[in-house]
Design a protein around this motif. Structure first.
Motif, short mmCIF file in Angstrom:
data_model
loop_
_atom_site.label_atom_id
_atom_site.label_comp_id
_atom_site.label_asym_id
_atom_site.label_seq_id
_atom_site.Cartn_x
_atom_site.Cartn_y
_atom_site.Cartn_z
N ARG A 1 3.81 17.25 -9.28
CA ARG A 1 4.64 18.46 -9.21
C ARG A 1 5.73 18.20 -8.18
NH1 ARG A 1 3.20 24.72 -7.49
NH2 ARG A 1 5.34 25.46 -7.79
N ASP A 2 6.94 18.03 -8.69
CA ASP A 2 8.07 17.64 -7.84
C ASP A 2 8.19 18.55 -6.62
OD1 ASP A 2 8.45 15.94 -9.89
OD2 ASP A 2 10.44 16.65 -10.47
N GLY A 3 8.27 17.93 -5.45
CA GLY A 3 8.50 18.67 -4.23
C GLY A 3 7.29 19.37 -3.67
N VAL A 4 6.11 19.25 -4.33
CA VAL A 4 4.93 19.99 -3.87
C VAL A 4 3.74 19.07 -3.59
CG1 VAL A 4 3.37 21.92 -4.34
CG2 VAL A 4 5.72 21.99 -5.19
N PHE A 5 3.19 18.43 -4.64
CA PHE A 5 2.03 17.56 -4.44
C PHE A 5 1.89 16.62 -5.63
CE2 PHE A 5 0.24 20.88 -7.07
CZ PHE A 5 -0.74 20.25 -7.83
N GLY A 6 1.03 15.64 -5.47
CA GLY A 6 0.74 14.71 -6.55
C GLY A 6 -0.74 14.43 -6.67
N VAL A 7 -1.15 13.97 -7.86
CA VAL A 7 -2.53 13.56 -8.12
C VAL A 7 -2.48 12.28 -8.94
CG1 VAL A 7 -4.68 14.09 -9.33
CG2 VAL A 7 -3.49 15.89 -8.05
N ARG A 8 -3.24 11.29 -8.54
CA ARG A 8 -3.38 10.08 -9.36
C ARG A 8 -4.75 9.49 -9.11
NH1 ARG A 8 -0.70 4.47 -9.51
NH2 ARG A 8 -0.66 3.99 -11.72
N LEU A 9 -5.39 9.05 -10.20
CA LEU A 9 -6.70 8.41 -10.13
C LEU A 9 -6.63 7.13 -10.95
CD1 LEU A 9 -8.95 11.55 -10.71
CD2 LEU A 9 -8.44 10.46 -8.52
N GLU A 10 -7.05 6.01 -10.35
CA GLU A 10 -6.91 4.74 -11.05
C GLU A 10 -8.15 3.88 -10.85
OE1 GLU A 10 -3.35 1.56 -11.81
OE2 GLU A 10 -3.50 2.47 -9.83
N THR B 1 0.83 -1.20 0.00
CA THR B 1 0.00 0.00 0.00
C THR B 1 0.87 1.25 0.00
OG1 THR B 1 -1.77 -1.15 1.16
CG2 THR B 1 -1.78 1.25 1.27
N ARG B 2 0.51 2.20 -0.86
CA ARG B 2 1.28 3.45 -1.00
C ARG B 2 0.41 4.63 -0.57
NH1 ARG B 2 1.94 0.98 -6.60
NH2 ARG B 2 3.71 -0.44 -6.37
N VAL B 3 0.92 5.39 0.36
CA VAL B 3 0.22 6.59 0.83
C VAL B 3 1.22 7.73 0.84
CG1 VAL B 3 -1.02 7.67 2.74
CG2 VAL B 3 -1.37 5.24 2.26
N GLY B 4 0.94 8.78 0.06
CA GLY B 4 1.87 9.90 -0.03
C GLY B 4 1.16 11.23 0.16
N PHE B 5 1.57 11.99 1.18
CA PHE B 5 0.98 13.30 1.44
C PHE B 5 1.90 14.41 0.93
CE2 PHE B 5 0.54 17.03 4.30
CZ PHE B 5 -0.75 17.40 3.95
N ALA B 6 1.30 15.44 0.34
CA ALA B 6 2.02 16.63 -0.12
C ALA B 6 3.16 16.24 -1.06
CB ALA B 6 2.51 17.45 1.08
N SER B 7 4.40 16.62 -0.73
CA SER B 7 5.53 16.36 -1.64
C SER B 7 5.78 14.88 -1.84
CB SER B 7 6.79 17.04 -1.12
OG SER B 7 7.12 16.56 0.18
N ASN B 8 5.44 14.05 -0.86
CA ASN B 8 5.63 12.60 -1.03
C ASN B 8 4.68 12.05 -2.09
OD1 ASN B 8 7.64 12.44 0.86
ND2 ASN B 8 6.33 11.74 2.53
N GLY B 9 3.56 12.70 -2.30
CA GLY B 9 2.61 12.28 -3.32
C GLY B 9 3.13 12.50 -4.73
N ALA B 10 4.22 13.28 -4.86
CA ALA B 10 4.82 13.52 -6.18
C ALA B 10 5.72 12.37 -6.62
CB ALA B 10 5.61 14.83 -6.17
N PHE B 11 5.94 11.38 -5.73
CA PHE B 11 6.65 10.16 -6.09
C PHE B 11 5.61 9.14 -6.54
CE2 PHE B 11 9.37 12.38 -3.18
CZ PHE B 11 10.68 12.06 -3.53
N PRO B 12 5.57 8.75 -7.82
CA PRO B 12 4.52 7.85 -8.29
C PRO B 12 4.43 6.54 -7.52
CG PRO B 12 5.67 8.82 -10.15
CD PRO B 12 6.43 9.21 -8.92
N LYS B 13 5.54 6.02 -7.00
CA LYS B 13 5.53 4.73 -6.29
C LYS B 13 6.04 4.88 -4.86
CE LYS B 13 4.12 2.30 -9.82
NZ LYS B 13 2.82 1.59 -9.82
#
Length: 701
Positions: free
Chosen positions: A583-592, A436-448
Motif C-alpha cells: 500500500r503506497d505510502g503506508v505499509f508493505g507485506v511480503r512472504l518468501e 539485505t533489504r529492510v523496510g519499515f512502514a511506508s518504506n516497506g511499500a517499496f518492493p526492493k
C-alpha cells in the motif's frame, strides 16, 4: 480506480498540480512518462530525499553525443544505456553501474534513452516507486507492466519521425536486444550505431568511480558440486553436438562458474570470476585476469599439463577473447552463441559481431538447463544450507525483538547490520546473496527498498517491517522474506498479510502434471488477493542457483509472462516464491520461501507424470499478523506441519550453536494452531481458477 486514488494522493500531497487535471489527463501523463512525483510545473514542491541531481551529467553526455572527434563517427541523436555489464549480468560490480551514474536510479533493472532534449527511463514493477523517488525532474519515467506504456522503439518512433542515429555500446547490449530493437525499427529511418567507446565511461570521473574488483578465484570441491568440472564439460559437449554445433562461447558468469566449478568475488553478492570461455570438442579456453588464478587452481584445472588433454583448461588474458573469436571461429563449422533465456540475456552484440556470419548459431545456452537441475549432492546441501540460514535469521529476529521490547532506538540500517553479521558467522558462509533489504512502514511499500542515510526509518510498534535477505554458502544459495510487527496491527494489515500467506500456501501445496506451464502456478499465489481486487506488480517466483545466482534461469513464475507460458518445471529445480502486497505510502507485506520441485510417482495413472513442491525455507511466520478466520482447516494443518518442521530442524541447529534466545523466539512463533471451526472462504474459487488455468495450459501444448 486504483490509479485515480493514487493520483488524488499525489495531488493532495503537493506532488502533482491537479487544478483542472482530469483522470484521462493523468492517464495520458503516465503513458507519456510525465507522471512524476514533485515535478509539477507550478510552485516548488519539496523534492524526495533520495533524489539525485543529474543535470550536469546529462549536459556532459549530450556534448559527447555531438562530438564526432570522440565518437570517431557522425554524431548520434539518441544514446541507449542498459543496466548490464559486458556479460549481460543482472547483478553487476559497482564499476559497471553506468545507468546509476547518469540517472541516480540504483535499482538493478533499467533501460535508458537520452536524446539532446529528453531523458527517459524504463523499469518494471519492482522499482516504480523507487525510480520515481530517485530520478529527478529531467527524466521521463515509463512504468513497465502498466497498460499502454510505450516500448523504447515506440517512443523513438514518436520522437524521431524522420531519420536519426541511436548510439549504443555493443559490449553492453545483448544480441537479443539488438535484434529486437532492430526489428521494431526496421520500417523507420532510425539507424542503430555500434560505437567503439562507452560514453558514460568518458564522462564518469575516475575519482568518483569505484575500481573493478579482482578477487582471487578458487575451485568449489566436489563435496559440494557432486560432479567434477570434466564431467560437466562432457555433458555440455554432448549437448552441443545435439544442437549441431562443434563449439560454444560462454559469456554468462554463472554458467562459467558452474561449468568449471570455479568461484570468485568479482561481483558483489555473487560468487563469480569475470571471464569468458570458448569450449570446443578438444579445448577449453578460459579468458580471465591471470593474476586471479592461483597455482592451486591452475593445477586442478590441469593448466600445467605437459601433454594436452581434453580436460586441460588453457588460460588466456581476458581481453584476448576479441582477437581469438575471429581466429578460432574459422576452425569450426558452427559455434553456438547464447541467446536470451529468462534472466540470461545471452551474448553481447560485440561477441556476435566478432564471429564469422556463416559460423554463427544463435541458441539458448544448454548450460542453463544443465545447472538448473540440481544433483543429489546439491539437493542435500541446498536443504542443509537453508536450515543453517534459518537459524541465523531466527537468532537475528529474536535479537531485534528483544531490543524493540526494551524500547531501544532501532533503525532499519541497524537491522541490516545485525542480519548480515548473523549470516556471516554461519559455517561456510560467504555473506549475502543480495543486498539485505529492510523496510519499515511506508518504506516497506517499496518492493526492493534498501535503507540509505536519507531514508533510514526508526522502528516502532505501529506498522509492518519487511525483511528480505539471503546468503551465499559453499553448499547453496538462500533467499527468505518475512514481515514482522512488534505491536498491535490493524485489521487491514492482518488481512493483507493473511491473504499473502494463503497465496504462498496455495502455491506450495500445488500438485500438477509435468506439462503444466510455469505461468499457471502464479494464479494460485495471487488468487486470494485477486478475490478482493488486489495484486502486486512483480513476478511471484524465480530460480535459485547452488552457490550461484539468487535469480537463476529458466525459472520465472508470472501469469502474464510470455516466458513463463513456455517453460515447465523439472524435478531438481529450486525456486524462490514471494507474493506480496504494497500500500503506497503506508505499509508493505511480503512472504518468501524457497521450494524444491519434486516428483510424485504414486500419481502416475495417465501419460503425464505429476510433480509438486517441497518447502525448504524454515523461518516462522508472524502469528500476530495472521487472521486465522480466513484460513481453511487444510491451510492451518499445513502451517502446523510447517511449524513442526521448524521446531525440529532449526531448533536442533540453534541449540547446537547455543543460540537459546533464537530458540525460544522460534518456539514462541511456532505454537500449535487449532485446526477446527474455520469460517474460511471456501476452497472452491481456488479450485475453479486452477482448473481453468490448467485447461488453458494443456491446450497451449
Amino acid at each position: 480506480m486504483k490509479f485515480w486514488i493514487a493520483a488524488l494522493f499525489l495531488c493532495n500531497s503537493g506532488f502533482w498540480s491537479c487544478k483542472s487535471q482530469s483522470y484521462s489527463e493523468l492517464e495520458e501523463a503516465r503513458r507519456n512518462g510525465e507522471l512524476r512525483k514533485a515535478c509539477s510545473k507550478h510552485g516548488h514542491p519539496v523534492q524526495p530525499e533520495r533524489r539525485v541531481n543529474s543535470t550536469a551529467r546529462l549536459i556532459e553526455l549530450r556534448k559527447i553525443m555531438d562530438s564526432e572527434l570522440i565518437l570517431a563517427t557522425t554524431a548520434v541523436q539518441a544514446y541507449l544505456i542498459t543496466s548490464s555489464d559486458e556479460h549481460q549480468s543482472t547483478d553487476v560490480d559497482e564499476y559497471d553501474k553506468r545507468w546509476q551514474y547518469i540517472s541516480g536510479f540504483s535499482g538493478s533493472y533499467a533501460n535508458i534513452i537520452v536524446t539532446q532534449k529528453k531523458a527517459a527511463l524504463w523499469t518494471d514493477g519492482r522499482f516504480h516507486l523507487q525510480a520515481d523517488e530517485q530520478i529527478d525532474c529531467n527524466w521521463l519515467l515509463f512504468r513497465e507492466g502498466h497498460r499502454h506504456i510505450p516500448t523504447m522503439s515506440e517512443w523513438l518512433k514518436n520522437e524521431f519521425p524522420n531519420a536519426t542515429r541511436l548510439g549504443l555500446d555493443p559490449k553492453l547490449v545483448s544480441q537479443h536486444m539488438w535484434n529486437y530493437i532492430g526489428h521494431e525499427l526496421k520500417e523507420t529511418k532510425i539507424e542503430l550505431v555500434a560505437l567503439n567507446v562507452s560514453l558514460i565511461d568518458v564522462i564518469w570521473p575516475s575519482n568518483e568511480r569505484q575500481q573493478r574488483r579482482y578477487k582471487e578465484a578458487f575451485l568449489l570441491d566436489e563435496e559440494y558440486t557432486g560432479k567434477n568440472y570434466y564431467t560437466k564439460i562432457n555433458e555440455t559437449r554432448t549437448e552441443l553436438l545435439n544442437h549441431g554445433a562443434d563449439a560454444m562461447v560462454v559469456t554468462a558468469l554463472d554458467e562459467i562458474a558452474w561449468l568449471l566449478n570455479i568461484r570468485g568475488r568479482d561481483v558483489p553478492n555473487s560468487p563469480y570470476v569475470r571471464s569468458y570461455v570458448i569450449l570446443d570438442m578438444e579445448h577449453i579456453y578460459l579468458y580471465v585476469n591471470n593474476s586471479q588464478i592461483p597455482q592451486t587452481v591452475r593445477n586442478q584445472l590441469h593448466y600445467d599439463s605437459k601433454i594436452h588433454r581434453s580436460d586441460t583448461v588453457i588460460l588466456k588474458d581476458y581481453d584476448q577473447i576479441w582477437s581469438d573469436l575471429g581466429t578460432l571461429s574459422q576452425l569450426y563449422k558452427k559455434i553456438l552463441i547464447p541467446s536470451h533465456c529468462v534472466y540470461n540475456y545471452g551474448a553481447s552484440h560485440a561477441i556476435y559481431q566478432h564471429i564469422f556470419e556463416d559460423r554463427r548459431m544463435l541458441r539458448q545456452s544448454p548450460i542453463i538447463y544443465l545447472k538448473a537441475i540440481k544433483n543429489e549432492v546439491e539437493i542435500k546441501w541446498m536443504l542443509q544450507t537453508n536450515i543453517i540460514d534459518a537459524a541465523a535469521v531466527c537468532d537475528c529476529f529474536a535479537y531485534i525483538n528483544k531490543k524493540v521490547r526494551r524500547g531501544e532506538r532501532l533503525f532499519e540500517s541497524h537491522l541490516v547490520t545485525y542480519l548480515n553479521q548473523d549470516r556471516y558467522t554461519q559455517n561456510h558462509s560467504l555473506g549475502n546473496s543480495f543486498t539485505t533489504r529492510v523496510g519499515f512502514a511506508s518504506n516497506g511499500a517499496f518492493p526492493k527498498y534498501e535503507p540509505t542515510t536519507n531514508t533510514d526509518k526508526q522502528i516502532f510498534k505501529n506498522s509492518t517491517l519487511v525483511l528480505d535477505s539471503g546468503g551465499q554458502y559453499y553448499g547453496g544459495t538462500t533467499e527468505v522474506t518475512r514481515t514482522l510487527h512488534f505491536g498491535e496491527p490493524t485489521d487491514e494489515m492482518k488481512e493483507a498479510y493473511t491473504r499473502v500467506l494463503i497465496g504462498l500456501i496455495q502455491l506450495s501445496t500445488l500438485t500438477f502434471p509435468s506439462n503444466m506451464r510455469m505461468a499457471v502456478a502464479d494464479a494460485m499465489a495471487r488468487a486470494s488477493l485477486w478475490e478482493v481486487g488486489l495484486d502486486y506488480l512483480h513476478e511471484t517466483g524465480h530460480g535459485v542457483g547452488s552457490f550461484l545466482g539468487v535469480q537463476e534461469s529458466p525459472i520465472k513464475v508470472h501469469f502474464n509472462s510470455e516466458v513463463s507460458a513456455q517453460q515447465t518445471f523439472k524435478p531438481g529445480y529450486f525456486l524462490s516464491v514471494g507474493p506480496g502486497y504494497y500500500r503506497d505510502g503506508v505499509f508493505g507485506v511480503r512472504l518468501e520461501n524457497m521450494l524444491q520441485v519434486i516428483e510424485k510417482p504414486w500419481l502416475e495413472r495417465t501419460t503425464h507424470s505429476y510433480y509438486g513442491f517441497k518447502t525448504i525455507t524454515f523461518v516462522p511466520f508472524e502469528p500476530n499478523l495472521i487472521k486465522f478466520s480466513l484460513l481453511s482447516a487444510q491451510q492451518k494443518k499445513w502451517l502446523n506441519n510447517y511449524n513442526e518442521q521448524i521446531r525440529h530442524l532449526v531448533g536442533e541447529e540453534l541449540k547446537k550453536r547455543s543460540r537459546m534466545e533464537g530458540f525460544y523466539w522460534m518456539m514462541d512463533k511456532t505454537q500449535y494452531i487449532p485446526e477446527n471451526h474455520s469460517n474460511i472462504m471456501l476452497n472452491t474459487p481456488y479450485l475453479i481458477i486452477l482448473l481453468n488455468v490448467v485447461s488453458i495450459a494443456l491446450n497451449y501444448v
